[in-house]
Design an enzyme around this catalytic site. Structure first.
Site, PDB file in Angstrom:
ATOM      1  CB  SER A 146      -0.944   0.059   1.375  1.00 43.28           C
ATOM      2  OG  SER A 146      -1.499   1.177   1.544  1.00 43.28           O
ATOM      3  CE1 TYR A 166      -3.797  -2.018   5.255  1.00 42.48           C
ATOM      4  CE2 TYR A 166      -2.754  -0.066   4.660  1.00 42.48           C
ATOM      5  CZ  TYR A 166      -3.170  -1.115   4.503  1.00 42.48           C
ATOM      6  OH  TYR A 166      -3.596  -1.518   3.102  1.00 42.48           O
TER       7      TYR A 166
END
Ligand code: NAP
Length: 249
Positions: free
Chosen positions: A150, A163
């Site tokens: 990501s 995250y």
């Protein structure tokens, strides 16, 4: 729906985690369309069974394993089930991911147990599953491991601490696997799929209009190319899915 006449993954077995919805489902079905057989993994059985039915309609053999990739015993069970059903897994897509608590807290407010859980699912799980499936890939002299990353692993977005750290670490683990496996025929790459209209995106950014986001189905081409090798046979890369146009049907 039928398989493509020029299937690029005939004779290939692919294991996709988080395959019951979103990007994982799209990649699993793209693989089935290209001739691959599948092992599909997620925690909830019902949505996974629907994907199995879709994959079988495309002509794939699809083995369902319900498991939490953040649990090492479950990861062992996934690998054992895959290697019982098929001699080896040629392609592993570490796609399942944990966002952490929502609304997403700043690091100052992040519960260490929440950070640990995110790392268990997003980093330890991919590490253990790769390690468990590597032996037969090395014996065959070929394999492709694809870790889903990501931009939150590159940019320091506020609130994306747990995250983001997990995805940055996953990218670095990808590069280190790749250098350690250099010359073995096993390739390890990471893919940043970009923003997509999925449940995870809605949970993280509920104010975003899904109609402005990419569909996961439009981000699968890089996964097919990395699985097939050929012009994408490099290892240790971090690829942007949006740069790969969908193949002509
Ligand atoms: N959507 C975006 O905009 C975006 C952007 C950048 C990167 N990504 C990355 O793309 C990947 C796919 O995300 P997505 O948006 O498609 O997510 P999603 O729609 O929320 O789907 C997540 C999938 O993973 C499964 N899963 C979640 N936790 C799991 C666990 N602990 N063990 C096993 N399976 C688990 C879910 O099924 P169960 O709940 O049944 O387990 C589901 O099948 C992730 O790696 C994510 O970080 C997404």
């Amino acid at each position: 729906m039928t398989r493509l006449p020029t299937a690029r993954l005939a004779g290939t077995t692919a294991l996709v985690t988080g395959a019951s919805q979103g990007l994982g489902r799209a990649v699993a079905l793209a693989y089935a369309r290209e001739g691959a057989d599948l092992v599909i993994v997620a925690r909830r059985p019902e949505p996974l069974e629907l994907v199995r039915a879709e994959a079988e309609e495309l002509g794939a053999r699809a083995v369902v394993v319900t498991a939490d990739v953040g649990d090492p015993d479950d990861v062992e069970r996934v690998a054992a089930a895959a290697l019982t059903a098929f001699d080896r897994v040629d392609v592993l897509v570490n796609n399942a991911s944990e966002l952490g608590p929502t609304p997403m807290p700043y690091l100052l407010d992040t519960d260490p147990d929440a950070l640990r859980r995110v790392l268990d699912v997003n980093l330890l799980g991919p590490f253990l599953l790769t390690r468990a499936l590597l032996g037969p890939m090395l014996a065959a002299g070929r394999g492709s491991v694809i870790n889903v990353s990501s931009d939150a692993g590159v940019v320091g977005y506020p609130g994306w601490g747990a995250y983001g750290v997990s995805k940055a670490a996953l990218d670095q683990m990808t590069r280190i696997w790749a250098s350690e496996l250099d010359g073995s025929g096993v390739r390890v790459n990471s893919v940043d799929p970009g923003d997509m209209a999925t449940a995870m995106h809605a949970a993280a950014l509920p104010d975003d209009d899904p109609s402005t986001l990419a569909r996961p189905e439009d981000r699968t081409e890089v996964f097919v190319r990395l699985a097939a090798g050929g012009d994408a046979d490099a290892s240790g890369g971090r690829l942007e899915a949006a740069e790969f146009a969908p193949a002509e049907a």
